[in-house]
Structure formats: structure tokens, C-alpha cells
Design an enzyme around this catalytic site. Structure first.
Site, mmCIF file in Angstrom:
data_model
loop_
_atom_site.group_PDB
_atom_site.id
_atom_site.type_symbol
_atom_site.label_atom_id
_atom_site.label_comp_id
_atom_site.label_asym_id
_atom_site.label_seq_id
_atom_site.Cartn_x
_atom_site.Cartn_y
_atom_site.Cartn_z
ATOM 1 N N LYS A 23 0.857 -1.193 0.000
ATOM 2 C CA LYS A 23 0.000 0.000 0.000
ATOM 3 C C LYS A 23 0.893 1.244 0.000
ATOM 4 O O LYS A 23 1.873 1.300 0.750
ATOM 5 C CB LYS A 23 -0.905 -0.020 1.242
ATOM 6 C CG LYS A 23 -1.968 1.091 1.262
ATOM 7 C CD LYS A 23 -2.906 0.946 2.475
ATOM 8 C CE LYS A 23 -3.986 2.018 2.483
ATOM 9 N NZ LYS A 23 -4.894 1.907 3.648
ATOM 10 N N SER A 37 -9.872 2.447 2.613
ATOM 11 C CA SER A 37 -8.909 3.047 1.726
ATOM 12 C C SER A 37 -7.994 2.060 1.014
ATOM 13 O O SER A 37 -7.397 2.402 -0.003
ATOM 14 C CB SER A 37 -8.048 4.033 2.520
ATOM 15 O OG SER A 37 -7.295 3.346 3.503
ATOM 16 N N SER A 68 -10.439 0.401 6.954
ATOM 17 C CA SER A 68 -9.760 0.454 5.656
ATOM 18 C C SER A 68 -9.120 -0.840 5.195
ATOM 19 O O SER A 68 -8.675 -0.944 4.057
ATOM 20 C CB SER A 68 -8.697 1.554 5.653
ATOM 21 O OG SER A 68 -9.295 2.819 5.477
#
Lengths: 494, 499
Positions: free
Chosen positions: A79, A159, A183
Site C-alpha cells: 500500500k 482506503s 480500511s
């Protein structure tokens, strides 16, 4: 020959160790999938050479009969909230455009040390603020899933939407995520994969671009529970560079996985059953109860009375911390600088931040600034902290009566991109089931439970006691074995 | 209460003063990072990723800084808070990379304490006065902007950024510039005794924010205060108070009102001027720093801090006047600076040992030597004095020669000069340079006889009751002995002979 990209962490590691295939072959296969999937926009940058380099090191180590790490030969997606030395790290923002850190986050360092390699940096909501991936400066990720009823592009969740998409679309066997208020869990649920948010403090935050420090927690996203257990083991550990890091040994979660829940009690929180709840979500929750009962657990009703205050409290605390955490992006030392002709310092700040932050980030910075300002602090921030304490207390009371809690991960399956982007409140509601565990710092996961009528994945959430990732993953495993989830998205993008 | 008054058109005014002193904590590394705190490095040579607020960087408290703050709190007999917490003070400035300063607003590490300033008649402090201290908290220093490096741009130096400061907040207990000056000096002395701050005001290790308000004498109400920031010497602190009190009195008497504001002192013009008023004051949006856990101090840590405290100025002074029998003046002089008492105590121990006497017996001699004789000689030698020769052993050896009557006070100074220049042994110098006084009764006796024989009339007068002439006989004898006779021996022999 097997399609290597159909394999998960455990299978790849095992195959590499046995010599069924080389780590390089695995890396090449995933690199190829990544290259072919640009339509999904899951990656901000790809680093095929990094994946190959790590793979070659593993192959060489194996040839030299050296001991292999727990992630040896497994290429993963990172990420883009984790600082990676020498590789652009943007938090999907414009303000960190072109920022290349001279340091490596603790979590990514741990993963590389365990033998993993990096396929690239995954897209996300800007500064991890969002539930649909639509706030990324680099454009939204598109979910690999499609409804049977329409060809509308769907949200991959957020996210960690790049992570969920990459794992679900077989661009990576696993990916890192971070979870501040859902997330990891919400995107995992939207894309039919497993995601674990460990206890706050399990994974070091050092080198992770901060959103809300008291909530941010990294965790694994992968195909199944075992893969998550392996990866979490590699990510976690005490880090003296993070004062909030847990100074506890990391258990061997993988070795202790056990889906037999005899003697365990599973709590069903009454307050999570809401008016107008989606029937399919409710059905899936009922199914989850049945599976856990089948695994030997006793189902008990519990109460978490302050649940309805969790989301409002979260949307005070997280923006408050974010407004302060994001103050460092000022155009002075790194990242974007917008210096209009003849501008002074204040003008530079204003221009840089106006240009460099997206709307959702600005909205949260404004909310956070407001709730911390003189005259409002006690009414908002202090109150929210009290609510947070009460929510933690709710869980503590509940865990007197049960070992883990079962709940839906999300109030619905994936929605279409654009559906909620103009309505922040409806977007925020997506995290209603995820946020309480975040506020209490508890371990929680989402595991695939099945498909909706329209063929979209649904997830079930398990929440556990602090430090009891094992209990959470064991319950997740019991569901996984019974749900037998094998659906995967059609490869429409390649 | 001091009698410091400002004479106004409408009567007499008094001033009320509170000080916030920022003292740089003595530590090798910064409050939350491993970067060095050494003064004077090249710009930005001592900046860690944390100090530069790179993305994802986290603060980790430096135990030594915490320890120093606790020790300082103990030295002012303050409440030590076993639970304290760090808060963020949010504001934007180019010298503040994080966009917030980590400080302690809500739960400071040190609570209420106090210190005593000494009486100083001449300065208008008739008796010792206790000044309350409200709190000490620990916080990060900011960096430094340099505006003289480029025609249109400012440069930023982050070396100081993140260095630990103690903010020591007094109560508004001071009522004259002299009291404020004495407070800063006393505080500085305590900090230096404890070793928690080097007290170097020129290098910015100590700076004061000076809060001043005025009111009519006898008025119970406090006036509106102004805060003059970053004053970096005792003299300037006193000047700020004088200027600011005068300005406020004039302003009020002209019908104006004092605004609560932040001011700056301009030493060149000796005036304060407004920096920003309360209306444009920042809203700092303080909140607990979520990157840091609360600071919880255990008993063992506190015990270690307490055990490591040295004897403090007040206790030392009391011991010097009590046990050592020194004068108040000498005790005050010796205890004012760490270097002075350290030199004194080393020499005292050495002298007591060489003389075979107790410290109390030799203390006054050692004090006089330390405070007046030795500094006088060193000063007169200037660059010729080689301080590596200034050992306690050599100093004590000279004191021993004096004590034994072997050398006179004047000879001692001469020997000391040679010691400082050459490093030779005092005994050897006294011997080879003829710097010894004559204590040989025979030789002195002979000279006395000659003096008495040469002045029969004066002998007559003395015996007739003119006691003052005794000095004349001493002087004549000493002259005959070329100044090298032991005056005590002369006295004794003369008394015997004159009957």
C-alpha cells in the site's frame, strides 16, 4: 503447469521451498498479471525489478541451503502509505508527488527480511481517507468484480482499495493494508478476500504516512486466513521507534490455527442490527452464526450500548488527529511546493495545500481544525474521547460473556463508483460496523462469506479481545472452511 | 514587598512580574530524536528524519531529558507528577517542520515549587523572598530562520529543532526589576548545580518571557499584562521590566489602556514594541499527542533522580556559614557559581589534608585565597598565567607555607605567580628564590636591639603610654630585616622587650 498466480502465500512459499517452481517464476507470473491489469489502476507505481530481485535472492538462498524466511518467494503489493526506500511514496496525494523516501518503514522492512518481494505501490484513498478509493489523486481503483445486473464500475472499497483489488484480481497473492476505521476490512469484504486488522500496536507505525495516529494499524490482506496469519507474523513485532508499539512477543499464529470452536462463545451484538438493514446482509450474518455453531461455538446475545456514538466520535477523533498530522505537508522541505510570484510564507502554505490536498482531505482537515479550536474542544474532542472510553468499556463488558464477536463487515455489498462520492455522510456510514473495533484498538477481520444475488462478495467480521488475534483468526477459519468461498472475478480487464 | 515604585502624574505605581524561563536541557540528543544537540554545528548538520518531520516519522521520548526535568523539579522542591502527558501545540511556521510543537499543557511533569532569592539591601531586597514556581514542563525547541543569506528568501536551520527545553513558569511574585534579576540568577544557579541546563544565555540556553503589569500602590487588582518574548540576559530582563512598567504607567495616565499582547525587546533602542495582540493570537488547538503514551514515572526512577541530586545552593551556603564558619559574604560569593565552589571545595580538601587541620579551621584562609588573592594574581598575570599549573596541590602547598609562617602574604603571591608561569613547586620556589620570611628569633632579636638603641626617646614615650608607637618599632624592625621577617615573631619579641 499450475497458474502460479492462483496460489496464495502458503502455497507459494511451500512450492518454492520444495522446488516445485522458483521464486523467480512466481515473481514473473505476477509481474505479468500486474502489467496486464493497468485498467484496474490498482498500482501507482510498479516495481517488477524489485520483485525479481527479491525472488532471485530467495532462489539463491535456497540453492545455498540457507534457512528461508516465512514469506520467502512471495511477491506482494505494498500500500502506498508505507515509506519504501528509493521508491516513490505518495499516500495517493498530489502534495507528496514525487516524494522518494530515504528510509524504509518497519513493516515493509520486516516483510523484505522474511523473504517477500515488492510488485509495486498500491493505490488508495488519499492519505487513507475514504471508503471507495475515489479520493486518490491518481484516479480511483476499479474493482475487478461486476454485478450480474449491470456493467457499472464498482468501488473496490477503501482506503486499501488497491490492495483489495490486487489480491482479488490475482495481481498479488497478498498485500499490505492499513486500517484506521475499516480500511482493511471493508475493501476485503467488497472484493471477496480476507483482511486482518490486528490489535493496535501490533504492527509498527514507523514509516507509515500517518492519518490518525491513535487508530492507524497495518495488517495483511490475502486470499485466506492462513495466508493472513503467515503475513501478519512477518509484519508484526515490537519497534522501539514507535512509542505506541506493543512490547509483546509475536505468537506463531499460523501454527496455532484451529477451527474447532468447542467451548468458545460467540457474541452477537444487538445494536448492530439496524432498522432497514439490507436483507442479504442480515441473511449472511445468520448464516455466519450457523457456521460458527456448527464449528462448536455457543452463540450468545450481547449488548454494545454505545455503538451508535462510535461513528460520530470517530469522525471527530480521526479528523482532529489528521488535521495535525497533515500540517507537515507545507511545501517547505519535500513534496509539492506552490510558490506564487511574490508570495510570502503564508501564501506559499495556502497555495501548496490548496493545490496539494484533495477535497476529502481538506474536508477532514477542516473538521479536525474546527473540533480542536478554542471554544469547541470540550464540546467535541473531549466528548468524543469519553465516548471512545465508553466504547472500549462496552467491549470489555461484552468479552466477559463471549470470546469473539460476529458482525457484518459492511452494511452492503460494493456500491458503484460515483454513487456516494457526492454524499460524504452516506460514504462514512459504510464503516459503521468497522469503526467501533478501531476506536477500541481491538483485533478484527473480514472473511468472505458468500455472494449476493447479483454476484458480489459479502464479508463477515470477527472482533476479538485485545492481543487475541489467534481467537479472531480461528473463528475466521471456521467460517472460511464452511463458506468455502471460491468465487473470483471474471478477467474482463486483460 | 519591594519598595520599587514608578512615580506617575497621578501617584505611585507598583509593578507585578512573572517570568517564563525556557531552559535548554543538557542532553546529548534531542527530546524525541537521536540527533545531536551540540552548539555551533554547520546549519542542518544535526537533523534527524524525525526533526525534519518526514512522512511516517514518530517521536520517542529521550529518558535523559525526562530525568533532567524531574531532577530540576526536585531541586525547587516541587511536586513531581508521576503521570504526565505530551500535547501538541499546533501552528504553522517555517522553523516548525511538524506544524506543531510537542509540549505539555494539560499535565506537566513538574507542579508547584519555589525558590528563595537572597536579601540584597542595595538592590532594594531587604530580606530573603520566596518566589513561587507554578510548573515546569518539557517541550521541543523550534529551528531558526536566517533572513540574511539571500535577498528575497529566508533560510531554515533545523539544528535546534527538537532540542529539549524546560519551561519554568513562575508565579507573579516579583515586584521589582532587581527581584526578577535575582530570580533569574538564582534559577540559573540551581539549574547549573543540578546540571540540567548549562545556563549559557549568550548561546540561547536560557531565555525568558517577561510578563509585566502595573497597578496603583495598594490596589488589590492585577493590571493587564504584556508578555515580552525571548529576553536573553539578566540585564535585559531588568531593562524590559523598567521600560515596560514605565510605558504602561504613562499609557494609563494618558487615558489609554494596556492591551494584552506579545512584545519584543530591542536592546539597541532599549524599548519594547508590539509583536501581536491577543486578537491575532494563534489558536494553538492543543490536544494530547497520539504518537506518545502518557509518561508514567515509577518510584525507582524518582529515587534514582533524587539520589543523583547534588548539594544545592541554599544548603551549601548554610553549611559554609554554619559548619565552615565563613562570613555571609564569602559564602554567598563561593556558592554563586558551580565553578567557584568546585574550585573552593577541591582546594579546601587538599589544604586541610596538607596542613593536617580540619576543613573548618582552614576554611576562611582557603575562602580568602579562592575569592580574592588567587583571582588577583591570575588577573595581573593575564596571558602569562598558565592555568594548567593552577593545581589544588600547588595552591595548598602555598597556603601551608603561609600557615606555617614560612612565607608572608606578599611572598605567597610572588610564589603563586611563579607557580602559574612555570609550574615549579612552591616549596622549591620559596627556597631558591629567597621568598621566605625570617622567623629566626636570634636575627630578629639583634635587629630589634639595634632599633631600640637607635630610638631611645621613642622607647621613653612608648613606655610613657604612647601605645601607637608600637607600629613604628615593628616597621623599623621589618625594614631592617628587608621585609622578610615574620611579623608575628617581631610583635612577640618587641612586646617582651618593651615590657
Amino acid at each position: 503447469m499450475t497458474d502460479l498466480t492462483e496460489l496464495g502465500v502458503a502455497a507459494i512459499r511451500g512450492g518454492v521451498a520444495k522446488g516445485d517452481f522458483t521464486a523467480r517464476e512466481v515473481a514473473e507470473a505476477f509481474n505479468a498479471n500486474v502489467a496486464a491489469a493497468s485498467a484496474l489502476n490498482a498500482f501507482i507505481v510498479t516495481t517488477p525489478e524489485k520483485a525479481l530481485e527479491a525472488a532471485d535472492a530467495v532462489d539463491a538462498a535456497r540453492a545455498a541451503r540457507k534457512r528461508l524466511g516465512s514469506m520467502a518467494g512471495v511477491p506482494i503489493g505494498m500500500k502506498d502509505l508505507f515509506a519504501t526506500k528509493g521508491v516513490q511514496t505518495t499516500a495517493a496525494s498530489h502534495i507528496l508527488g514525487g516524494f522518494v523516501p530515504p528510509y524504509e518503514s518497519t513493516v515493509s522492512s520486516n516483510l523484505w527480511a522474511a523473504g517477500a518481494g515488492m510488485l509495486g505501490k498500491l493505490n488508495l484513498d488519499q492519505f487513507a481517507m475514504g471508503s471507495s478509493n475515489e479520493t486518490s489523486y491518481f484516479g480511483n481503483v476499479i474493482s475487478p468484480w461486476r454485478s450480474r445486473e449491470s456493467n457499472a464500475e464498482l468501488a473496490p472499497g477503501g482506503s486499501s482499495g488497491g490492495s483489495s483489488t490486487a489480491v482479488s484480481a490475482r495481481l498479488a497473492p497478498a498485500a499490505t493494508g492499513t486500517d484506521t476505521g475499516g480500511s482493511i476490512r471493508q475493501p476485503a469484504a467488497f472484493t471477496g478476500i480476507t483482511g486482518v486488522k490486528p490489535t493496535y500496536g501490533r504492527c509498527s507505525r514507523w514509516g507509515v504516512v500517518a492519518f490518525a495516529s491513535s487508530l492507524d494499524q497495518a495488517g495483511p490482506m490475502a486470499r485466506d486466513i492462513r495466508d493472513c496469519a503467515i503475513m501478519l507474523g512477518a509484519m508484526a513485532g515490537f519497534d522501539p521507534k514507535d512509542s505506541t508499539s506493543l512490547d509483546l512477543p509475536v505468537p506463531d499464529w499460523e501454527a496455532a490455527l484451529n477451527a474447532d470452536l468447542k467451548g468458545k462463545k460467540v457474541g452477537i451484538p444487538r445494536e448492530y442490527r439496524m432498522d432497514g438493514m439490507d436483507a442479504e446482509i442480515e441473511a449472511s450474518w445468520e448464516q455466519g452464526k450457523a457456521w460458527l455453531r456448527d464449528a462448536g461455538a455457543e452463540i450468545v446475545d450481547i449488548s454494545l450500548p454505545h455503538t451508535k456514538y462510535a461513528l460520530p466520535a470517530y469522525y471527530i477523533i480521526a479528523p482532529a488527529e489528521a488535521s495535525s498530522n497533515l500540517a507537515r505537508y507545507d511545501g517547505v522541505r519535500y513534496g509539492l511546493r506552490d510558490l506564487p510570484e511574490g508570495a510570502g510564507l503564508q501564501d506559499m502554505y495556502a497555495a501548496t495545500r490548496a493545490e496539494g490536498f484533495g477535497d476529502e482531505v481538506k474536508r477532514r482537515v477542516l473538521i479536525g481544525t474546527y473540533v480542536l479550536s478554542a471554544g469547541f474542544y470540550d464540546a467535541y474532542y473531549t466528548q468524543a474521547q469519553k465516548v471512545r472510553t465508553l466504547i472500549a468499556q462496552d467491549f470489555a463488558n461484552a468479552f466477559e460473556q463471549c470470546d469473539v464477536i460476529l458482525a457484518p463487515t459492511t452494511p452492503s455489498a460494493a456500491f458503484a463508483l460515483g454513487d456516494k462520492s457526492d454524499d460524504p455522510l452516506s460514504m462514512y456510514l459504510n464503516d459503521v460496523f468497522a469503526v467501533p473495533a478501531s476506536l477500541a484498538g481491538l483485533p478484527a477481520l473480514s472473511v468472505p462469506a458468500g455472494l449476493t444475488q447479483s454476484g458480489l462478495p459479502l464479508g463477515l467480521q470477527i472482533i476479538g479481545k485485545a492481543f487475541d488475534e489467534q481467537g479472531v483468526m480461528n473463528a475466521g477459519l471456521a467460517i472460511e472452511q464452511r463458506a468455502n468461498f471460491s468465487a473470483k472475478p471474471d478477467r474482463w480487464w486483460a | 514587598m519591594s519598595n520599587y515604585r514608578i512615580q506617575g502624574e497621578t501617584g505611585e505605581w507598583e509593578v507585578v512580574i512573572g517570568l517564563e524561563v525556557h531552559a535548554q536541557v543538557t542532553s546529548n540528543s534531542k527530546l524525541f530524536s537521536g540527533a545531536s544537540t551540540m552548539f555551533g554545528a554547520e546549519p542542518n548538520a544535526q537533523v534527524s528524519l524525525i526533526d525534519a518531520a518526514m512522512p511516517g516519522m514518530l517521536p520517542v521520548p529521550n529518558r535523559e531529558c525526562i530525568r533532567q526535568a524531574v531532577r530540576t523539579g526536585m531541586a525547587i522542591e516541587a511536586q513531581i507528577n508521576k503521570f504526565s502527558r505530551f500535547d501538541r501545540k499546533n501552528y504553522f511556521y517555517a522553523d516548525l517542520p511538524q506544524g506543531y510543537q510537542i509540549s505539555q499543557l494539560y499535565h506537566p511533569i513538574v507542579g508547584e515549587g519555589s525558590l528563595v532569592i537572597e536579601a540584597d539591601e542595595k538592590a532594594g531586597i531587604p530580606q530573603p523572598k520566596t518566589i513561587g514556581i507554578e510548573r515546569i514542563h518539557v517541550e521541543q525547541d523550534a529551528g531558526k530562520l536566517m533572513h540574511d543569506q539571500h535577498p528575497t528568501m529566508s533560510y531554515v536551520d533545523l539544528n535546534r529543532c527538537g532540542v529539549a527545553l524546560m519551561e519554568i513558569v513562575s508565579m507573579p511574585h516579583m515586584t521589582s526589576p532587581a527581584e526578577a534579576g535575582a530570580y533569574v540568577r538564582k534559577l540559573r544557579s540551581i539549574l547549573r548545580y543540578v546540571g540540567s541546563c548549562d545556563g549559557n544565555m549568550e548561546e540561547g540556553s536560557m531565555r525568558a518571557d517577561v510578563n509585566v503589569s502595573v497597578r496603583k500602590v495598594g490596589s488589590p487588582e492585577l493590571g493587564t499584562r504584556t508578555e515580552t518574548k525571548n529576553v536573553n540576559s539578566v540585564r535585559f530582563v531588568m531593562a524590559v521590566i523598567e521600560q515596560e512598567a514605565r510605558r504602561q504607567v504613562d499609557l494609563i495616565e494618558e487615558g489609554g489602556t494596556v492591551v494584552q499582547e506579545t512584545r519584543l525587546y530591542d536592546p539597541d533602542k532599549n524599548e519594547t514594541r508590539s509583536m501581536r495582540s491577543k486578537e491575532d493570537a494563534h489558536d494553538y488547538r492543543y490536544f494530547p499527542d497520539p504518537d506518545l503514551l502518557p509518561l508514567e514515572l515509577d518510584d525507582a526512577f524518582l529515587e534514582e533522580c533524587r539520589a543523583s541530586l547534588p548539594e544545592l545552593p541554599d544548603a551549601k551556603r548554610a553549611r559554609y556559614t554554619g559548619e565552615l564558619g565563613l562570613s555571609d559574604y564569602n559564602a554567598a560569593q563561593l556558592t554563586a557559581e558551580v565553578e567557584t565552589f568546585a574550585r573552593f571545595e577541591t582546594l579546601l580538601a587538599e589544604a586541610a589534608s596538607q596542613l593536617g587541620k580540619s576543613e573548618a579551621v582552614v576554611a576562611t584562609q582557603v575562602a580568602n585565597w579562592t575569592l580574592s588573592v588567587a583571582p588577583g594574581v591570575i588577573k595581573s598575570l593575564g596571558d602569562d598565567a598558565r592555568m594548567e599549573n593552577n593545581t589544588a596541590a600547588a595552591n595548598a602547598a602555598i597556603l601551608k607555607l603561609v600557615d606555617a609562617g614560612t612565607v608572608s602574604g606578599g611572598q605567597a603571591k610572588e610564589i603563586y605567580e611563579i607557580v602559574l608561569k612555570t609550574g615549579r613547586e612552591p616549596d622549591e620556589i620559596a627556597e631558591t628564590e629567597g621568598l621566605k620570611q625570617q622567623s629566626d628569633t636570634g636575627a630578629i632579636d639583634a635587629e630589634i636591639d639595634k632599633v631600640l638603641a637607635a630610638n631611645p626617646d621613642k622607647v621613653e614615650e612608648y613606655r610613657g603610654g604612647k601605645d601607637k608607637l608600637f607600629g613604628f618599632f615593628v616597621g623599623q624592625t621589618m625594614k631592617a630585616m628587608q621585609g622578610k621577617a615574620n611579623p608575628q615573631v617581631i610583635n612577640e619579641l618587641l612586646k617582651a622587650k618593651l615590657g
